[in-house]
Structure formats: structure tokens, C-alpha cells
Design an enzyme around this catalytic site. Structure first.
Site, PDB file in Angstrom:
ATOM      1  N   ASP A 186      17.268  64.067 -50.744  1.00  0.00           N
ATOM      2  CA  ASP A 186      16.098  64.104 -49.684  1.00  0.00           C
ATOM      3  C   ASP A 186      15.315  65.025 -49.417  1.00  0.00           C
ATOM      4  OD1 ASP A 186      17.434  61.652 -49.327  1.00  0.00           O
ATOM      5  OD2 ASP A 186      17.448  61.670 -47.222  1.00  0.00           O
ATOM      6  N   LEU A 202      17.812  67.842 -42.338  1.00  0.00           N
ATOM      7  CA  LEU A 202      18.573  66.827 -43.215  1.00  0.00           C
ATOM      8  C   LEU A 202      19.963  67.442 -43.698  1.00  0.00           C
ATOM      9  CD1 LEU A 202      15.710  66.519 -45.805  1.00  0.00           C
ATOM     10  CD2 LEU A 202      15.851  65.502 -43.551  1.00  0.00           C
ATOM     11  N   GLN A 226      27.510  67.454 -43.732  1.00  0.00           N
ATOM     12  CA  GLN A 226      28.419  67.093 -44.693  1.00  0.00           C
ATOM     13  C   GLN A 226      28.189  65.654 -44.767  1.00  0.00           C
ATOM     14  OE1 GLN A 226      30.595  65.098 -46.673  1.00  0.00           O
ATOM     15  NE2 GLN A 226      31.465  64.701 -44.679  1.00  0.00           N
ATOM     16  N   SER A 227      27.537  64.758 -45.749  1.00  0.00           N
ATOM     17  CA  SER A 227      27.205  63.636 -45.850  1.00  0.00           C
ATOM     18  C   SER A 227      27.725  62.484 -46.499  1.00  0.00           C
ATOM     19  CB  SER A 227      25.658  63.409 -46.344  1.00  0.00           C
ATOM     20  OG  SER A 227      25.677  64.095 -47.679  1.00  0.00           O
ATOM     21  N   SER A 251      21.757  58.251 -39.562  1.00  0.00           N
ATOM     22  CA  SER A 251      22.114  57.032 -40.593  1.00  0.00           C
ATOM     23  C   SER A 251      22.502  55.913 -40.082  1.00  0.00           C
ATOM     24  CB  SER A 251      23.496  57.963 -41.233  1.00  0.00           C
ATOM     25  OG  SER A 251      24.083  57.064 -42.027  1.00  0.00           O
ATOM     26  N   GLU A 286      25.087  54.781 -40.910  1.00  0.00           N
ATOM     27  CA  GLU A 286      26.608  54.661 -40.450  1.00  0.00           C
ATOM     28  C   GLU A 286      26.831  54.616 -38.808  1.00  0.00           C
ATOM     29  OE1 GLU A 286      29.550  54.398 -42.510  1.00  0.00           O
ATOM     30  OE2 GLU A 286      28.133  53.642 -44.093  1.00  0.00           O
ATOM     31  N   TYR A 312      31.553  61.077 -39.792  1.00  0.00           N
ATOM     32  CA  TYR A 312      30.366  61.128 -40.362  1.00  0.00           C
ATOM     33  C   TYR A 312      29.410  60.456 -39.516  1.00  0.00           C
ATOM     34  CZ  TYR A 312      26.053  60.652 -42.937  1.00  0.00           C
ATOM     35  OH  TYR A 312      24.608  60.481 -43.243  1.00  0.00           O
ATOM     36  N   ARG A 367      20.688  61.286 -56.669  1.00  0.00           N
ATOM     37  CA  ARG A 367      21.726  61.102 -55.606  1.00  0.00           C
ATOM     38  C   ARG A 367      23.168  61.937 -56.589  1.00  0.00           C
ATOM     39  NH1 ARG A 367      23.049  60.290 -50.744  1.00  0.00           N
ATOM     40  NH2 ARG A 367      23.373  58.167 -50.039  1.00  0.00           N
TER      41      ARG A 367
END
Length: 326
Positions: A12, A81, A84-85, A126, A128, A150, A185
Site C-alpha cells: 500500500d 500504514l 505487523q500485518s 482492516s 479483520e 492482529y 503483495r
């Protein structure tokens, strides 16, 4: 206009930096010192624009380093941004995920408040955060039910951002972005794992692909479209939080099927479902309701699911041909 991006070396961050440069911004980015010592592998997404941006060495785990950079740059906009994704890793190392993501967000906000209070702030939320969904589709008013460290860290970041907005009158907003992918990615993410496997198997460089829950359903879009939404959020007269997604849902199996079909193969001939890749707490279904963003930001994604998958596979086919796999 000056912008500061944490996580500029990621998927991103690199697309956002390109967008901001196109719009005439002076673009600054924060990277870890180790990235400067291994630019070939850690800064590969920035190789085409590196000479046009200003990089600062800093750490999300150090308030002094972040405060020093923000005070020096005095940005008009801050895009936070960095995190730890990788969700799977957050189960294996909960402490690091929570410490880095929560403290890092707090440090950036506190630095902004102290040294650049007129700067506009974007926090990367996110899907998530919704986790075990209580309603489908999910919008800005849907209750959060995170199912990983996360997801929990992102909910906390959302609350911190909202608190700084309301308590200190800072222009601070969260983009609750649903899954967004691209040829940039990371290799640990399932979509890139699939696109690269399809390309490698087609070239006889790999014989099987091992994945976890292929029935999980997600709302997928292209990262290049989604960073435009980030920028639009900071151009508004009033700070708000936005759900960003396509409003369409596909399973991991759909992604697999489309990727392998693109290279003329049937994924079922190469797939092994491996229980070790299942999450301890699965998120079965996520689907965005992006109507608020469409109305307020006049934003909608341009890249279809099919074109996204094809672009990723085509890019990995080219990477293999050019011997350019990072």
C-alpha cells in the site's frame, strides 16, 4: 503539500507514494534501518520512485524516533500504514503484534499531537476488525468481533484514532479496508502464494500447492484503487471513518480456480489442503458495504476480481521469465 507515510516500503505504501507524487506532493517515508542495509530485497517496491522520495530511518517501537521525524518533516498529511500485518503470524507471536501495532499507532498519534497538530492523520484499519461477523455485509456501524491479535490491534488503533479526533480535535480518520491485493503483495499472503504457485507450476518449477481453509470468503480489490480512497479521506472537510471494499465476495477456492484457469490448469490436480495452515479462530466470511464511501468520497473500485487475479498471475509469469522473483 508534504505527506509522511509509515510502511512506505509495503504494498500500500508504494502505491500511495506513487499516487501522491503524481499529485505533486513532497513524499516522505519511514523505514526500518535494516531496510537501508538491504535495499534490493526490502525496498524493491520503491525502486522506480526512490530518487523522488525522502526516506527516514525510524521504528514503530520508538516514540523518540517517530517524534523526531514528525517534528522535522512537519507533514500536512500522515498515512500510518505500517504494522505487523500477516494474520497467521499474529497467532504465533501475539505479543510482538500487539506491541508493535498498538504502541506504534499511539506513538504516531502522540507525536502528531505534540509536534504537528494541524496535520491530517489516516489510520489503516482492516476488515479483520469485524472477524466473526455479526451481520453481512459490514458497514461503518457494524460491531467489531476480532478473531486474532492482529484484528484486536486494529480495533485498538481505531479507538485510539477516534479518541484523538474527539479529545484533541485532530483530523484523524480510519479506513477499514477489506482485502486488497496486487502483484506487490508479500509472498506470505494467500493470494500471492496462489498466483506465484500457478506461475511456477506452469513453468514446471513447483509440483504442488499447500493451503488451509479454501472455503473462506473475502471481499477482494486492487491495492492501487484502495490507496486512492485513503487520499480522498484526507481531502474531506470533516474527518470520518470509512469502510472500503468492492461489495463482492469470492472464496479462496474461487481465487485458486481463476488463477490456475488463466494458465490452462486445474488447481485440483495440484492442491493439498493442509490443516497446519488453518487459523486457531477462523474468519469465515467478510463482505463490505462501501456505500458511505461511494456517496461521501465519490469512490468506487475500478479493478474487477477477475482482472486482479489475472494481473497477479501475469506478473509472476513475467517475474519467472525475467528471473526476477524477489
Amino acid at each position: 503539500m508534504k505527506a509522511l507515510i509509515t510502511g512506505i516500503s509495503g504494498q500500500d505504501g508504494s502505491y500511495l507514494a506513487e499516487l501522491l507524487l503524481e499529485k505533486g506532493y513532497e513524499v516522505h517515508g519511514i523505514i526500518r534501518r535494516v531496510a537501508l542495509e538491504d535495499e534490493t530485497h526490502r525496498l524493491w517496491r520503491l525502486r522506480n520512485i526512490k530518487k523522488n522520495i525522502i526516506l527516514h530511518s525510524g521504528s514503530l517501537e520508538s516514540f523518540p524516533s517517530l517524534a523526531k521525524i514528525i517534528n522535522k518533516v512537519q507533514p500536512n498529511e500522515i498515512y500510518h500504514l505500517a504494522a505487523q500485518s500477516y494474520v497467521a503470524n499474529s497467532f504465533e507471536d501475539e505479543f510482538s503484534t500487539l506491541n508493535t501495532n498498538i504502541n506504534g499507532t499511539h506513538y504516531v498519534l502522540a507525536s502528531l499531537k505534540e509536534f504537528a497538530p494541524n496535520s491530517k492523520f489516516y489510520f489503516a484499519g482492516s476488515s479483520e476488525m469485524f472477524g466473526k461477523t455479526v451481520e453481512t455485509p459490514q458497514n461503518e456501524k457494524t460491531k467489531f468481533y476480532p478473531r486474532s491479535a492482529y484484528g484486536i490491534s486494529k480495533v485498538t488503533g481505531f479507538e485510539l484514532t477516534r479518541n484523538y479526533r474527539e479529545a484533541y480535535n485532530i483530523f484523524a480518520c480510519t479506513g477499514i479496508l477489506f482485502n486488497h491485493e496486487s502483484p506487490r503483495r508479500g509472498f506470505e499472503f494467500v493470494t500471492r502464494k496462489i498466483s506465484l504457485a500457478a506461475a511456477k507450476i506452469k513453468n514446471n518449477l513447483q509440483k504442488e500447492l499447500r493451503l488451509g481453509n479454501i472455503k473462506a470468503k473475502r471481499d477482494w480489490g486492487h491495492a492501487k484503487d484502495y490507496v486512492k480512497a485513503m487520499w480522498l479521506m484526507l481531502q474531506q472537510g470533516k474527518a470520518s471513518d470509512f469502510v472500503i471494499g468492492s461489495g463482492e465476495q469470492h472464496s479462496v477456492e474461487d481465487f485458486l480456480s481463476e488463477a490456475f484457469k488463466y494458465v490452462g490448469l486445474n488447481f485440483k490436480d495440484y492442491l493439498t489442503v493442509d490443516k497446519k495452515f488453518f487459523r486457531p479462530a477462523e474468519v469465515e466470511t467478510l463482505l463490505a458495504d462501501p456505500n458511505f464511501a461511494k456517496k461521501r468520497l465519490n469512490w468506487k473500485p475500478k479493478t474487477s476480481f477477475t482482472n486482479l487475479v489475472h494481473e497477479m498471475v501475469e506478473s509472476d509469469l513475467k517475474n519467472i521469465k525475467d528471473k526476477n522473483i524477489i
